[in-house]
Design an enzyme around this catalytic site. Structure first.
Site, PDB file in Angstrom:
ATOM      1  N   ARG A   1     -19.918 -21.408  39.669  1.00 30.96           N
ATOM      2  CA  ARG A   1     -20.455 -20.714  38.497  1.00 30.96           C
ATOM      3  C   ARG A   1     -19.675 -21.000  37.205  1.00 30.96           C
ATOM      4  O   ARG A   1     -20.290 -21.168  36.142  1.00 30.96           O
ATOM      5  CB  ARG A   1     -20.526 -19.206  38.744  1.00 30.96           C
ATOM      6  CG  ARG A   1     -21.525 -18.824  39.842  1.00 30.96           C
ATOM      7  CD  ARG A   1     -21.682 -17.322  39.982  1.00 30.96           C
ATOM      8  NE  ARG A   1     -22.453 -16.763  38.883  1.00 30.96           N
ATOM      9  CZ  ARG A   1     -21.975 -15.961  37.955  1.00 30.96           C
ATOM     10  NH1 ARG A   1     -20.698 -15.588  37.976  1.00 30.96           N
ATOM     11  NH2 ARG A   1     -22.756 -15.506  36.997  1.00 30.96           N
TER      12      ARG A   1
ATOM     13  N   CYS B   1     -10.724 -33.704  42.383  1.00 31.88           N
ATOM     14  CA  CYS B   1     -10.490 -34.828  41.481  1.00 31.88           C
ATOM     15  C   CYS B   1     -11.606 -34.841  40.435  1.00 31.88           C
ATOM     16  O   CYS B   1     -12.502 -35.683  40.437  1.00 31.88           O
ATOM     17  CB  CYS B   1     -10.459 -36.130  42.277  1.00 31.88           C
ATOM     18  SG  CYS B   1      -9.953 -37.544  41.299  1.00 31.88           S
TER      19      CYS B   1
END
Length: 434
Positions: free
Chosen positions: A318, A352
């Site tokens: 979110r 990453c």
């Protein structure tokens, strides 16, 4: 107070220290020790209370897309809700959790803008009540189903939401049947021997009362077009949940009264009773949920301190999707000191990806958050994580899905085990060579 990352702001010493020892009476350190991290933890009592908040409505229909764990569905069913489904998988979950396929009012409703082939097969086979969100759905269902009742989801031509991505009305939204097409859709349904018995109207999350009044008026107009066959109307969902301390909660009495007055006017015109439904998702489950994570690194980047935790947007997307704000607290490791100074920090995850930051606002602007001093081995608890957390999680970076726990009547239940690496690669194969 949150400050933009570039400000390198100092903590406000007058703010209360957000430390947390337990969730629903169970120590956070114990939960982390027994079940590992990251782990979602749900407080059943919070969900039950939110269901009770909506008791004035004739039907509370849980929008399970917010959190479709079988234990959550079972809890909602045991406390009187019906359920809304948007896929064949969600219908199957509802059935597995004990909801009946048919009944009055319908225990399960399928609400979508299309039928994929699997969903169409399942609703026809099991007699699931369908809320059609496009003209094509009427044709596809009518050609297969025979004489049945249906509902229509209407797009009234306007919308509202806390983010443009959660706005489900107006001409930029894909949801529902455009209000000007209702007469043509009624003719389609009549030709296929389908009876329109319900209308549904939902324009987005965070609806305020001014917009709600417009929705009620649009619903009354739609009922007049459809006629006396209407026996139920749905207010949809989108009930807002306060995310920051001091934010006011929605006035549920005023919310219900607007819809009830509209329902009474509809009943007076139709000459018979009309059931009033509400379809909450996030409202029922958001506040029940906590994402328990472990701090695995504390990094100083110029003036800014980063807490790097073992959960990322693969667990709770979110913030990266909407810039959503989630409360946070520090749970000291077992035996660690509770005497902690406050500091401004950025909270990020292990992925990453530069956007893997939990303290950001919409547009990707990174913020700091005032939290107690913490180190590796302490726990960071992300709050209001019961909705659109696990349900929207992914295996990005080949990260296994988190475990899920439900705390009910003081007992901890493992309601989803942590995904293993074997689970992660199950179903994949390397083509033979030679």
């Amino acid at each position: 107070m949150a400050e933009r990352l570039s400000l390198g702001a100092m903590p406000n010493a007058t703010e209360p220290s957000p430390l947390r020892d337990e969730i629903a009476g169970i120590p956070v350190a114990r939960l982390a020790r027994e079940f590992g991290t990251p782990t979602f933890v749900y407080d059943a009592a919070r969900i039950v209370q939110r269901i009770r908040d909506l008791a004035a409505f004739d039907v509370v229909r849980y929008a399970q897309k917010a959190n479709s764990n079988l234990a959550i569905l079972d809890l909602c069913r045991r406390h009187g809700t019906r359920v809304d489904c948007v896929s064949a998988g969600e219908i199957s979950r509802a059935l597995a959790a004990g909801f009946q396929a048919q009944g009055a009012p319908p225990p399960i409703a399928y609400t979508a803008d299309i039928f994929d082939r699997e969903s169409l097969d399942l609703v026809v086979e099991r007699g699931i009540y369908v809320n059609c969100g496009s003209p094509d759905m009427i044709d596809q269902y009518g050609e297969r189903a025979g004489r049945r009742d249906i509902a229509l989801r209407i797009n009234p031509g306007f919308g509202h939401g806390h983010s443009q991505k959660t706005n489900t009305g107006g001409e930029q939204s894909k949801h529902g049947i455009w209000h000007e097409q209702v007469p043509a859709c009624l003719e389609r349904a009549r030709r296929l021997d389908l009876h329109v018995s319900g209308l549904h109207m939902h324009i987005g999350s965070g609806t305020d009362l001014a917009h709600l009044s417009k929705v009620c008026g649009a619903m009354e107009d739609a009922v007049r077009r459809v006629g006396t066959g209407i026996t139920s109307i749905s207010a949809g969902g989108g009930l807002p949940v306060p995310s920051r301390a001091g934010e006011p909660a929605i006035d549920l009495d005023a919310y219900f009264e607007l819809w009830n007055q509209s329902r009474q006017r509809i009943e007076a015109e139709l000459g018979h009773a009309v059931s009033l439904e509400i379809e909450p998702g996030r409202y029922l489950v958001a506040e029940s949920g906590y994402l328990v994570t472990e701090i695995r690194a504390v990094k100083q980047m110029g003036r800014n301190t980063f807490y790097i935790v073992d959960a990322g947007f693969n667990n709770l997307p979110r913030p990266i999707l909407y810039g959503a704000y989630h409360g946070m607290s520090i749970a000291p490791a077992a035996g660690a000191s509770r005497e902690r100074a406050l500091r401004e920090v950025v909270v990020g995850g292990p992925l990453c990806e530069s956007g893997d930051i939990f303290t950001q606002e919409e547009g990707g602007f990174v913020l700091t958050r005032t939290l107690p001093d913490a180190g590796v081995g302490d726990y960071l608890v992300i709050e209001q994580a019961g909705a659109y957390g696990f349900a929207m999680s992914s295996n990005y970076n080949s990260k296994p899905h988190a475990a899920e726990l439900l705390i009910e009547d003081g007992r901890v239940h493992l309601v989803r085990r942590r995904q293993s690496v074997e689970d992660l690669i199950r179903g994949e194969s390397i083509p033979p060579r030679g």
